[in-house]
Design an enzyme around this catalytic site. Structure first.
Site, PDB file in Angstrom:
ATOM      1  N   LYS A 199      -6.584  15.482  -4.557  1.00  0.00           N
ATOM      2  CA  LYS A 199      -6.069  14.208  -4.024  1.00  0.00           C
ATOM      3  C   LYS A 199      -4.971  13.674  -4.941  1.00  0.00           C
ATOM      4  CE  LYS A 199     -10.265  12.919  -1.594  1.00  0.00           C
ATOM      5  NZ  LYS A 199     -11.606  12.356  -1.694  1.00  0.00           N
ATOM      6  N   GLN A 249     -15.064   8.107  -4.843  1.00  0.00           N
ATOM      7  CA  GLN A 249     -15.525   9.428  -4.394  1.00  0.00           C
ATOM      8  C   GLN A 249     -17.044   9.421  -4.205  1.00  0.00           C
ATOM      9  OE1 GLN A 249     -13.428  12.165  -3.736  1.00  0.00           O
ATOM     10  NE2 GLN A 249     -15.299  13.068  -2.930  1.00  0.00           N
ATOM     11  N   ASP A 300     -10.521   4.749   2.780  1.00  0.00           N
ATOM     12  CA  ASP A 300     -11.510   5.637   3.405  1.00  0.00           C
ATOM     13  C   ASP A 300     -12.013   5.058   4.728  1.00  0.00           C
ATOM     14  OD1 ASP A 300     -12.081   8.111   2.353  1.00  0.00           O
ATOM     15  OD2 ASP A 300     -13.478   7.371   0.836  1.00  0.00           O
TER      16      ASP A 300
END
Ligand code: NAD
Length: 300
Positions: free
Chosen positions: A54, A98, A121
């Protein structure tokens, strides 16, 4: 029928190129650099790999990338404190924590402490509610990537019968909401669904997000249907050598490709789209934060 292969790798590269173009425009015309902060708690090897790639791709499209790596025994208060600082940092437009988090941390509490405007997200309860009511939101990356590929392949999805197998909060449910938003007739199937084969056979679009290797056989697929395989399952592959593995999806690729009109492979289908959509969400969040027009085609 032999299915057309929907090449997620190539599509994701196109999305990243589009994102990079918008980043250049934001920098040159508005003096703003989109910034993405990724928070990793602990040393889960798979998470470390995701976070690394990422960060690399964030930099490649010209954005600012910030990584916060915290010890596995970080307290909830410390993590919430970091998120509060990132929420208030004007150079950060997207925050990603994460998952999974170590067991002692309350995942819902942590996710809901992220500012909804920076929740790239799309997991914050406000974004879930906005998506569910058809309002502008941050959209979870994997389903957004699936939607982009479906729109690209079909143009309009209006009136199509779509079956989503799996009802998780990160894939199945938001995927169903997005398909509904595009006027599909949507069925969500799950582990308690009766006669799954029969349900899947009705679908013009099948999205499989289960986590069971090759569970959907070709004879469940309606001739000409589009199959989007979200599953990522690692199997032993002794034929490739000792200790070797291979990735397979949730659909049995060969038999499904023989009946489908189009299909995403694993690897190289949905997988690459997830990070591309994370970058797309960060640009969208940056534009919204600065009162600028959102780039077209990068969100739902
Ligand atoms: P999950 O475990 O949270 O949810 C799985 C869902 O499948 C559940 O809702 C369950 O009801 C359903 N299910 C289980 N057994 C079933 C059965 N026999 N028949 C029908 N439904 C059944 O999983 P998830 O997080 O949604 O992920 C699903 C898969 O997608 C996994 O393989 C995961 O690795 C993969 N994934 C890929 C990406 C990507 O970037 N490509 C992103 C997220 C998840």
């Amino acid at each position: 029928m032999t299915a057309m292969i929907i090449d997620g790798k190539e599509f994701a590269a196109r999305v990243r190129a589009k994102v990079a173009g918008h980043v250049t425009r934001l920098k040159d015309q508005h003096g703003v650099t989109p910034g993405l902060a990724v928070v990793l708690v602990g040393e889960d090897p798979a998470s470390q790999v995701y976070v690394r790639s990422k960060g690399k791709m964030t930099v490649e499209v010209g954005m600012k990338s910030v990584e916060h790596k915290l010890e596995a025994d970080t307290s909830e208060a410390e993590l919430l404190d970091l998120i509060a600082r990132l929420n208030n940092d004007p150079e950060i437009h997207g925050i990603l924590v994460q998952l999974p988090l170590p067991k002692h941390l309350d995942e819902d509490l942590v996710i809901n402490s992220i500012s909804p405007a920076k929740d790239v997200d799309g997991f914050h309860i406000s974004n879930v509610g906005l998506l569910g009511t058809g309002q502008k939101s941050m959209v979870p990356c994997t389903p957004l990537g699936c939607l982009m590929m479906l729109r690209d392949h079909h143009g309009s999805l209006s009136g199509m019968d779509a079956v989503v197998i799996g009802r998780s909060n990160i894939v199945g449910k938001p995927m169903a909401q997005l398909l509904l938003g595009d006027s599909c007739t949507v069925t969500i199937a799950h582990s308690r669904t009766k006669d799954l084969a029969d349900v899947v056979r009705r679908a013009d679009i099948v999205v499989a997000a289960v986590g069971r290797p090759e569970m959907v056989p070709g004879d469940w697929i309606k001739e000409g249907a589009t199959v989007i395989d979200v599953g990522i399952n690692r199997l032993d592959a002794p034929e490739k050598g000792e200790g070797k593995t291979r990735l397979v999806g949730d659909v049995d690729y060969d038999s499904c490709a023989a009946r489908a009109g189009a299909i995403t492979p694993v690897p190289g289908g949905v997988g690459p789209m997830t990070i591309a959509c994370l970058l797309a969400n960060t640009v969208t969040a940056c534009c919204r934060a600065n009162g600028l027009d959102e780039p077209e085609g990068l969100t739902a």
